[in-house]
Design a protein around this motif. Sequence first.
Motif: not given
Length: 337
Positions: A245-247, A222-235, A212-214
């Motif tokens: 992956l659910i985006v 709260d349900h996300a395994d990863y929270v970050g910027s667009t490039s963070g999500i891509l990585n 999820a994006h912040p």
Amino acid sequence: MNQLATPLASQTGIPANKADLIAEIGRLRREKNAVILAHYYQKPELQDLADFVGDSLELSRKAAQTDADVIAFCGVKFMAEVAKILSPQKTVILPDMEAGCSLEDSCPPDKFRAFRAAHPDHIALTYINCSTEVKALSDIIVTSSSAETILAQIPRDQKIIFGPDRHLGGYLSRKFDREMLLWPGVCIVHEAFSETELLKLKAQHPGAPIAAHPECPPAIVDHADYVGSTSGILNFAKAMPGSTLIVATEPHIIHQMQLAMPDKLFIGAPGADGNCNCNICPYMALNTLEKLYVSLRDLSPRIEIEEGLRLDAKRSLDRMLEMASATVGKGDLGAKG
Ligand code: 13P
Ligand code: SF4
């Protein structure tokens, strides 16, 4: 030959055929010594012909470093303004000047100035999704990929105003266990995700992580395994061991994911109607191949910023670029703390 038979001879001069249009954009790019920068939320055809696709921080850095004469910015207005602030000698064009941002709209400079004046002992740490005027009234700009590194460098006893995104501010505040005065702005795109529908989707794909994006509200983050910027999500998508992956961010980023990982499945998080069409950014969607062609041909619409204002805004942006390069923190919001 019949004039209408040739696609290059339409009334507006815009090639009607997509392949010709792309070829003409390429010709204009060479002729004008232009670089085309695109954000991950742009339509796939704009991402595909861009010289560089990135998140807000990466695009700012590219804009500051390029030796092109013209920057054609496929993104929203505040991003093109950042390019102009950092590269004033260059011509910066935006295919559609109406490509704004709900976060920018939520934070009028006069109200922000009054808010700052009411809290003179606070510094203003401000998300890049704001106007040039608000940048000029701020101390340090952050993006979602630099916010954590930057916040980690600010002494804990320093009081902070964070604007205009209350969800990003709230996320940082919780993660750092640090109180901040939050401006009440939201991104209309990330605000539209539905927790109920997300949980239904998760139940259909039980092993799939959620990224999820912040800018998403806490009920999604709260349900996300990863929270970050667009490039963070891509990585994260590249590094994750699984294949689905659910985006939970603007779904056009899935284009880059599919290009890089054709064997993985990327599912856009749903809105209240059960699909993700409501999560397409209406501002980003204003840019089209046709408008990019016209803007390169005419070098218009172009970003102009009064020099005093530009220098004031540049201070807070330069602080970001310096502090974002520091080795404190992880460089992106990363896994939830
Ligand atoms: P980032 O690409 O920096 O994560 O920003 C997302 C966004 O909403 C841009 O408007
Ligand atoms: Fe603004 Fe949200 Fe669109 Fe990004 S996705 S440009 S924050 S409205």
